[in-house]
Enzyme design. Structure first.
Site, mmCIF file in Angstrom:
data_model
loop_
_atom_site.group_PDB
_atom_site.id
_atom_site.type_symbol
_atom_site.label_atom_id
_atom_site.label_comp_id
_atom_site.label_asym_id
_atom_site.label_seq_id
_atom_site.Cartn_x
_atom_site.Cartn_y
_atom_site.Cartn_z
ATOM 1 N N ASN A 72 -9.698 1.392 7.873
ATOM 2 C CA ASN A 72 -11.065 1.420 8.384
ATOM 3 C C ASN A 72 -11.166 1.267 9.895
ATOM 4 O O ASN A 72 -12.243 1.468 10.460
ATOM 5 C CB ASN A 72 -11.914 0.362 7.676
ATOM 6 C CG ASN A 72 -12.074 0.659 6.201
ATOM 7 O OD1 ASN A 72 -11.653 1.715 5.705
ATOM 8 N ND2 ASN A 72 -12.671 -0.254 5.478
ATOM 9 N N TYR A 86 0.804 -1.226 0.000
ATOM 10 C CA TYR A 86 0.000 0.000 0.000
ATOM 11 C C TYR A 86 0.837 1.276 0.000
ATOM 12 O O TYR A 86 0.281 2.381 -0.056
ATOM 13 C CB TYR A 86 -0.913 0.010 1.234
ATOM 14 C CG TYR A 86 -1.837 -1.176 1.284
ATOM 15 C CD1 TYR A 86 -2.931 -1.252 0.439
ATOM 16 C CD2 TYR A 86 -1.607 -2.228 2.161
ATOM 17 C CE1 TYR A 86 -3.781 -2.348 0.474
ATOM 18 C CE2 TYR A 86 -2.451 -3.324 2.202
ATOM 19 C CZ TYR A 86 -3.541 -3.377 1.359
ATOM 20 O OH TYR A 86 -4.367 -4.453 1.388
ATOM 21 N N HIS A 134 -4.504 6.036 -1.005
ATOM 22 C CA HIS A 134 -5.031 5.942 0.348
ATOM 23 C C HIS A 134 -3.959 6.178 1.414
ATOM 24 O O HIS A 134 -4.284 6.292 2.598
ATOM 25 C CB HIS A 134 -5.662 4.558 0.544
ATOM 26 C CG HIS A 134 -7.012 4.560 1.170
ATOM 27 N ND1 HIS A 134 -7.830 5.665 1.253
ATOM 28 C CD2 HIS A 134 -7.707 3.558 1.773
ATOM 29 C CE1 HIS A 134 -8.958 5.341 1.859
ATOM 30 N NE2 HIS A 134 -8.903 4.071 2.195
ATOM 31 N N PHE A 172 -4.925 -0.743 9.742
ATOM 32 C CA PHE A 172 -5.555 -0.608 8.444
ATOM 33 C C PHE A 172 -6.584 0.511 8.539
ATOM 34 O O PHE A 172 -7.129 0.805 9.604
ATOM 35 C CB PHE A 172 -6.154 -1.915 7.895
ATOM 36 C CG PHE A 172 -5.081 -2.855 7.418
ATOM 37 C CD1 PHE A 172 -4.569 -2.758 6.141
ATOM 38 C CD2 PHE A 172 -4.543 -3.806 8.279
ATOM 39 C CE1 PHE A 172 -3.553 -3.592 5.708
ATOM 40 C CE2 PHE A 172 -3.528 -4.648 7.861
ATOM 41 C CZ PHE A 172 -3.033 -4.545 6.571
#
Length: 185
Positions: A66, A14, A19, A64
């Site tokens: 969320n 990532y 994001h 992460f």
């Protein structure tokens, strides 16, 4: 004590995604402020130091995206940091690529990481810096935010990362989020 929270997802996979702009701003701020963000605590990476004689913590939750609010709640509770002293940096599809927007309060705008922070701290009164990544041209929003920006987008995003870090420095130097908001918005 100010808690500066850069949102993103942990891991190489990532690292350079849309994001992870919050992480990238946190890293840039840490570099220019000579603060090592390397202590693994509160389900995240933490660095502590001073900027303009202000005690600061730079924090990157590793839960992460969320579930970011859980880690932010834990560190805020432990150090007794009020929501007024938290600044959150994250990506936002509602803004054009590279635009930054400072906000004092409000909804998450459907950003799940920010919503989780609002839910865990039980307030929408959180200072935030949103970095525009634009709308997906097609397809799923999840694929878009977890995708890698083009070279052209990176030119705009690198500038946004720099401006976001400067905005945080201005907030710490001036001591007024509202004054800095009017300068950068």
């Amino acid at each position: 004590m100010k808690l500066i929270v850069g949102l993103g997802n942990p891991g190489k996979k990532y690292e350079k995604t849309r994001h992870n702009l919050g992480y990238l701003v946190a890293d840039h701020l840490a570099d220019i402020s000579k603060i090592d963000v390397d202590r693994e605590v509160f389900r995240g990476l933490l660095g502590r130091g001073q900027i303009f004689d202000e005690d600061v913590m730079i924090f990157k939750p590793t839960t992460f995206m969320n579930l970011s609010g859980e880690a932010v709640r834990e560190i805020s509770n432990y150090f007794k940091i009020k929501p007024d002293d938290v600044i959150v940096i994250y990506d936002d599809m509602a803004l054009p690529v590279g635009q930054i927007r400072l906000r004092l309060k409000g909804s998450s705008g459907s950003h799940k990481g920010m919503q989780n922070i609002i839910d865990n701290l039980k307030t929408e009164n959180l200072q935030r810096i949103r970095i525009g990544i634009g709308e997906p041209p097609y397809g799923d929003a999840k694929d878009y935010v977890l995708g890698t920006p083009s070279k052209e987008e990176w030119l705009l995003l690198d500038d946004a990362i720099e401006r976001s870090a400067k905005a945080i420095l201005d907030i710490l130097k001036i001591g007024s989020f509202e004054k800095v908001m009017s300068k950068y918005n």
